[in-house]
Design an enzyme around this catalytic site. Structure first.
Site, PDB file in Angstrom:
ATOM      1  N   ARG A   1      31.178 106.814  64.429  1.00 41.34           N
ATOM      2  CA  ARG A   1      30.494 108.239  64.451  1.00 41.34           C
ATOM      3  C   ARG A   1      31.069 108.992  63.499  1.00 41.34           C
ATOM      4  NH1 ARG A   1      29.729 109.626  70.296  1.00 41.34           N
ATOM      5  NH2 ARG A   1      28.825 111.462  69.391  1.00 41.34           N
TER       6      ARG A   1
ATOM      7  N   GLN B   1      27.560 121.113  72.250  1.00 42.74           N
ATOM      8  CA  GLN B   1      27.953 119.936  72.916  1.00 42.74           C
ATOM      9  C   GLN B   1      28.341 118.866  71.833  1.00 42.74           C
ATOM     10  OE1 GLN B   1      25.417 119.274  76.544  1.00 42.74           O
ATOM     11  NE2 GLN B   1      24.020 120.270  75.372  1.00 42.74           N
TER      12      GLN B   1
ATOM     13  N   HIS C   1      32.681 120.115  73.926  1.00 46.76           N
ATOM     14  CA  HIS C   1      33.081 118.794  74.318  1.00 46.76           C
ATOM     15  C   HIS C   1      33.862 117.886  73.188  1.00 46.76           C
ATOM     16  CE1 HIS C   1      28.794 118.249  76.670  1.00 46.76           C
ATOM     17  NE2 HIS C   1      29.775 118.745  77.417  1.00 46.76           N
TER      18      HIS C   1
ATOM     19  N   CYS D   1      47.320 114.079  70.782  1.00 45.40           N
ATOM     20  CA  CYS D   1      48.176 113.279  71.312  1.00 45.40           C
ATOM     21  C   CYS D   1      48.460 113.764  72.886  1.00 45.40           C
ATOM     22  CB  CYS D   1      49.374 113.561  70.342  1.00 45.40           C
ATOM     23  SG  CYS D   1      50.828 112.636  71.195  1.00 45.40           S
TER      24      CYS D   1
ATOM     25  N   CYS E   1      50.833 109.234  66.730  1.00 45.54           N
ATOM     26  CA  CYS E   1      51.071 110.525  66.480  1.00 45.54           C
ATOM     27  C   CYS E   1      52.000 111.114  65.526  1.00 45.54           C
ATOM     28  CB  CYS E   1      51.374 111.413  67.771  1.00 45.54           C
ATOM     29  SG  CYS E   1      51.639 113.159  67.654  1.00 45.54           S
TER      30      CYS E   1
ATOM     31  N   THR F   1      18.810 120.113  73.236  1.00 47.09           N
ATOM     32  CA  THR F   1      19.261 119.451  74.179  1.00 47.09           C
ATOM     33  C   THR F   1      18.509 119.149  75.358  1.00 47.09           C
ATOM     34  OG1 THR F   1      21.446 119.694  75.751  1.00 47.09           O
ATOM     35  CG2 THR F   1      20.214 121.728  75.363  1.00 47.09           C
ATOM     36  N   SER F   2      18.799 117.805  75.795  1.00 45.11           N
ATOM     37  CA  SER F   2      18.035 117.395  77.083  1.00 45.11           C
ATOM     38  C   SER F   2      18.019 118.173  78.198  1.00 45.11           C
ATOM     39  CB  SER F   2      18.400 115.851  77.155  1.00 45.11           C
ATOM     40  OG  SER F   2      19.786 115.721  77.475  1.00 45.11           O
TER      41      SER F   2
ATOM     42  N   ASN G   1      12.838 122.978  71.299  1.00 39.46           N
ATOM     43  CA  ASN G   1      13.344 121.538  71.402  1.00 39.46           C
ATOM     44  C   ASN G   1      12.071 120.841  71.030  1.00 39.46           C
ATOM     45  OD1 ASN G   1      15.535 120.006  72.632  1.00 39.46           O
ATOM     46  ND2 ASN G   1      14.212 119.345  74.141  1.00 39.46           N
ATOM     47  N   LEU G   2      12.436 119.393  70.854  1.00 36.09           N
ATOM     48  CA  LEU G   2      11.391 118.510  70.354  1.00 36.09           C
ATOM     49  C   LEU G   2      10.444 118.171  71.528  1.00 36.09           C
ATOM     50  CD1 LEU G   2      10.523 116.882  67.784  1.00 36.09           C
ATOM     51  CD2 LEU G   2      11.651 115.026  68.854  1.00 36.09           C
TER      52      LEU G   2
HETATM   53  C1  BV8 Z   1      32.616 117.940  84.280  1.00 36.62           C
HETATM   54  C2  BV8 Z   1      31.155 113.191  74.735  1.00 36.62           C
HETATM   55  C3  BV8 Z   1      34.166 118.602  86.095  1.00 36.62           C
HETATM   56  C4  BV8 Z   1      31.255 113.560  73.441  1.00 36.62           C
HETATM   57  C5  BV8 Z   1      29.539 113.914  76.344  1.00 36.62           C
HETATM   58  C6  BV8 Z   1      29.237 112.334  88.898  1.00 36.62           C
HETATM   59  C7  BV8 Z   1      30.234 111.857  88.531  1.00 36.62           C
HETATM   60  C8  BV8 Z   1      31.245 112.578  87.528  1.00 36.62           C
HETATM   61  C9  BV8 Z   1      30.545 113.608  86.916  1.00 36.62           C
HETATM   62  C10 BV8 Z   1      29.372 113.944  87.294  1.00 36.62           C
HETATM   63  C11 BV8 Z   1      28.793 113.406  88.049  1.00 36.62           C
HETATM   64  N1  BV8 Z   1      27.294 114.182  88.319  1.00 36.62           N
HETATM   65  C12 BV8 Z   1      27.464 115.116  87.346  1.00 36.62           C
HETATM   66  C13 BV8 Z   1      28.670 114.955  87.000  1.00 36.62           C
HETATM   67  C14 BV8 Z   1      29.087 115.945  85.876  1.00 36.62           C
HETATM   68  C15 BV8 Z   1      28.826 115.301  84.464  1.00 36.62           C
HETATM   69  C16 BV8 Z   1      27.317 115.411  83.951  1.00 36.62           C
HETATM   70  O1  BV8 Z   1      26.956 116.128  83.936  1.00 36.62           O
HETATM   71  N2  BV8 Z   1      26.689 113.884  84.413  1.00 36.62           N
HETATM   72  C17 BV8 Z   1      25.444 114.024  84.090  1.00 36.62           C
HETATM   73  C18 BV8 Z   1      25.043 112.659  83.236  1.00 36.62           C
HETATM   74  C19 BV8 Z   1      24.701 113.913  85.258  1.00 36.62           C
HETATM   75  N3  BV8 Z   1      29.517 116.001  83.436  1.00 36.62           N
HETATM   76  C20 BV8 Z   1      30.831 116.035  83.129  1.00 36.62           C
HETATM   77  O2  BV8 Z   1      31.303 114.958  83.515  1.00 36.62           O
HETATM   78  C21 BV8 Z   1      31.400 117.145  82.339  1.00 36.62           C
HETATM   79  N4  BV8 Z   1      32.720 117.429  83.107  1.00 36.62           N
HETATM   80  O3  BV8 Z   1      31.729 118.097  84.760  1.00 36.62           O
HETATM   81  O4  BV8 Z   1      33.858 118.127  84.439  1.00 36.62           O
HETATM   82  C22 BV8 Z   1      35.492 118.995  86.260  1.00 36.62           C
HETATM   83  C23 BV8 Z   1      35.696 119.951  87.259  1.00 36.62           C
HETATM   84  C24 BV8 Z   1      37.040 120.050  87.457  1.00 36.62           C
HETATM   85  C25 BV8 Z   1      37.928 119.344  86.749  1.00 36.62           C
HETATM   86  C26 BV8 Z   1      37.756 118.126  86.207  1.00 36.62           C
HETATM   87  C27 BV8 Z   1      36.563 117.941  85.529  1.00 36.62           C
HETATM   88  C28 BV8 Z   1      31.737 116.610  80.913  1.00 36.62           C
HETATM   89  C29 BV8 Z   1      30.434 116.426  80.208  1.00 36.62           C
HETATM   90  C30 BV8 Z   1      30.791 115.707  78.721  1.00 36.62           C
HETATM   91  C31 BV8 Z   1      30.517 114.645  78.636  1.00 36.62           C
HETATM   92  N5  BV8 Z   1      30.781 114.031  77.344  1.00 36.62           N
HETATM   93  N6  BV8 Z   1      29.781 113.394  75.265  1.00 36.62           N
HETATM   94  C32 BV8 Z   1      30.564 112.401  72.563  1.00 36.62           C
HETATM   95  O5  BV8 Z   1      30.664 111.314  72.702  1.00 36.62           O
HETATM   96  O6  BV8 Z   1      29.664 112.926  71.896  1.00 36.62           O
HETATM   97  S1  BV8 Z   1      28.162 114.259  76.726  1.00 36.62           S
HETATM   98  C33 BV8 Z   1      27.024 114.118  75.777  1.00 36.62           C
HETATM   99  O7  BV8 Z   1      25.732 114.309  76.214  1.00 36.62           O
HETATM  100  C34 BV8 Z   1      26.986 114.654  74.463  1.00 36.62           C
HETATM  101  O8  BV8 Z   1      28.429 115.699  74.526  1.00 36.62           O
HETATM  102  C35 BV8 Z   1      25.812 115.413  74.456  1.00 36.62           C
HETATM  103  O9  BV8 Z   1      26.125 116.567  73.653  1.00 36.62           O
HETATM  104  C36 BV8 Z   1      25.507 115.643  75.941  1.00 36.62           C
HETATM  105  C37 BV8 Z   1      24.295 116.119  76.306  1.00 36.62           C
HETATM  106  O10 BV8 Z   1      23.391 115.501  75.461  1.00 36.62           O
HETATM  107  P1  BV8 Z   1      22.300 116.260  74.570  1.00 36.62           P
HETATM  108  O11 BV8 Z   1      23.156 116.838  73.345  1.00 36.62           O
HETATM  109  O12 BV8 Z   1      21.541 117.043  75.178  1.00 36.62           O
HETATM  110  O13 BV8 Z   1      21.681 114.977  73.753  1.00 36.62           O
HETATM  111  P2  BV8 Z   1      20.333 114.202  74.309  1.00 36.62           P
HETATM  112  O14 BV8 Z   1      20.186 112.974  73.437  1.00 36.62           O
HETATM  113  O15 BV8 Z   1      20.597 113.906  75.699  1.00 36.62           O
HETATM  114  O16 BV8 Z   1      19.243 115.146  74.065  1.00 36.62           O
HETATM  115  C38 BV8 Z   1      18.791 115.504  72.623  1.00 36.62           C
HETATM  116  C39 BV8 Z   1      17.649 116.437  72.763  1.00 36.62           C
HETATM  117  O17 BV8 Z   1      17.237 116.761  71.617  1.00 36.62           O
HETATM  118  C40 BV8 Z   1      16.295 115.872  73.608  1.00 36.62           C
HETATM  119  O18 BV8 Z   1      15.794 116.805  74.420  1.00 36.62           O
HETATM  120  C41 BV8 Z   1      15.451 115.862  72.278  1.00 36.62           C
HETATM  121  O19 BV8 Z   1      14.087 115.805  72.629  1.00 36.62           O
HETATM  122  C42 BV8 Z   1      15.706 116.865  71.351  1.00 36.62           C
HETATM  123  N7  BV8 Z   1      15.789 116.395  69.880  1.00 36.62           N
HETATM  124  C43 BV8 Z   1      15.600 115.266  69.383  1.00 36.62           C
HETATM  125  N8  BV8 Z   1      15.260 115.342  67.984  1.00 36.62           N
HETATM  126  C44 BV8 Z   1      15.135 116.691  67.911  1.00 36.62           C
HETATM  127  C45 BV8 Z   1      15.307 117.338  69.078  1.00 36.62           C
HETATM  128  N9  BV8 Z   1      15.136 118.876  69.296  1.00 36.62           N
HETATM  129  C46 BV8 Z   1      14.996 119.529  68.002  1.00 36.62           C
HETATM  130  N10 BV8 Z   1      14.752 118.889  66.875  1.00 36.62           N
HETATM  131  C47 BV8 Z   1      14.955 117.291  66.668  1.00 36.62           C
HETATM  132  N11 BV8 Z   1      14.753 116.923  65.419  1.00 36.62           N
END
Ligand code: BV8
Length: 229
Positions: A60, A92, A110, A118, A137, A177-178, A202-203
């Site tokens: 990446r 994000q 994120h 480290c 590190c 973002t989705s 958004n798209l």
């Molecule tokens: C937390 C890493 C709490 C970096 C990412 C069950 C178990 C465990 C956790 C959970 C659970 N249920 C819910 C949760 C919480 C969980 C969560 O939300 N899960 C989801 C799946 C249900 N969240 C977490 O775990 C978060 N932490 O809650 O901690 C906590 C509390 C106390 C103590 C400790 C902890 C942490 C979330 C972060 C995870 N890391 N990525 C990396 O590798 O990049 S998430 C990952 O998805 C990316 O960061 C990304 O940013 C994020 C969201 O995705 P999008 O950016 O929206 O991308 P996506 O492809 O989905 O959508 C793109 C959009 O763009 C679409 O709508 C598309 O139509 C549009 N598009 C496309 N092209 C275009 C466009 N728009 C305009 N123009 C274009 N050309």
């Protein structure tokens, strides 16, 4: 857009960098398709196979280095330079295209692909300091160097800073973002509760579109400059 607006909070996701050639997460050719989330974006996955996760983020990082900011990043850069009120771009995304597009008030909730953490001495380093693979590190020599990325189940960065900005927002704009991942997907409700006007660019309609005052559909490189300028 400017009438009696003092504080703007902008949330961006993978969609704003799609036209720079960086894959999104949940499109058919998205990132997760080739890699189960559990393997590459959880602490458990990293503990199980750190070399695989390092390879995933090395790949990446190489793509990010070859990518250029697009018209959307540059429009937000202009807005950031010109806007005299408060402005915060909460992204994000782990790429540095907002910064290379001229934005300064950027918060990577994120983490960042170019940053290494480290977990032995808590130091941060830049990967391009030639940390190599199976990295150690530079500060303490430990092998406990991991991507400075917030994985699933980990607390995103600077949440208090984000929530205090949302509580003061007059305008909240979500771009590319989705609305699939929390807590980011809930920011529109926080901003709405604080009385902000909420706009989605958004798209396609996202999972949270119904929560916005207005949704405009199109590509970021077409919608964002039109909104900013
Ligand atoms: C937390 C890493 C709490 C970096 C990412 C069950 C178990 C465990 C956790 C959970 C659970 N249920 C819910 C949760 C919480 C969980 C969560 O939300 N899960 C989801 C799946 C249900 N969240 C977490 O775990 C978060 N932490 O809650 O901690 C906590 C509390 C106390 C103590 C400790 C902890 C942490 C979330 C972060 C995870 N890391 N990525 C990396 O590798 O990049 S998430 C990952 O998805 C990316 O960061 C990304 O940013 C994020 C969201 O995705 P999008 O950016 O929206 O991308 P996506 O492809 O989905 O959508 C793109 C959009 O763009 C679409 O709508 C598309 O139509 C549009 N598009 C496309 N092209 C275009 C466009 N728009 C305009 N123009 C274009 N050309």
């Amino acid at each position: 857009m400017r009438e009696n607006i003092q504080t703007i909070v902008i949330l961006t996701g993978a969609g704003i960098s799609a036209e720079s050639g960086l894959k999104t997460f949940r499109a058919e050719d998205g990132l997760w398709e080739n890699h189960p989330v559990e393997q590459v974006a959880t602490p458990e996955g990293f503990a199980a196979d750190p070399a695989l996760v390092h390879r995933f983020y090395d790949e990446r990082r190489a793509q990010i280095r070859n990518a250029q900011p697009n018209l959307a990043h540059e429009a937000l850069g202009r807005l950031d330079r010109e806007w005299e009120g408060d402005l915060l771009i909460v992204t994000q995304n782990i790429d540095d295209l907002h910064e290379r597009g001229g934005a300064r008030r950027v918060l990577h909730m994120h983490g960042e692909a170019l940053s290494a953490w480290c977990t032995a001495c808590d130091a941060r380093h830049r990967w391009d300091e030639g940390l190599g693979d199976g990295p150690a590190c530079p500060a303490c020599g430990s092998a406990a160097l991991r991507p400075d990325i917030v994985w699933f189940g980990e607390m995103p960065y600077r949440m208090e800073r984000i929530f205090s900005a949302l509580a003061r927002a007059d305008l909240f704009v979500s771009i590319g973002t989705s609305g699939a991942v929390y807590p980011a997907a809930g920011f529109v409700q926080e901003a709405g509760r604080a009385g902000a006007r909420t706009l989605e660019l958004n798209l396609k309609r996202s999972q949270g579109s119904h929560l916005f005052d207005e949704t405009r559909l199109g590509t970021a490189s077409e919608l964002v400059p039109r909104w900013v300028d």
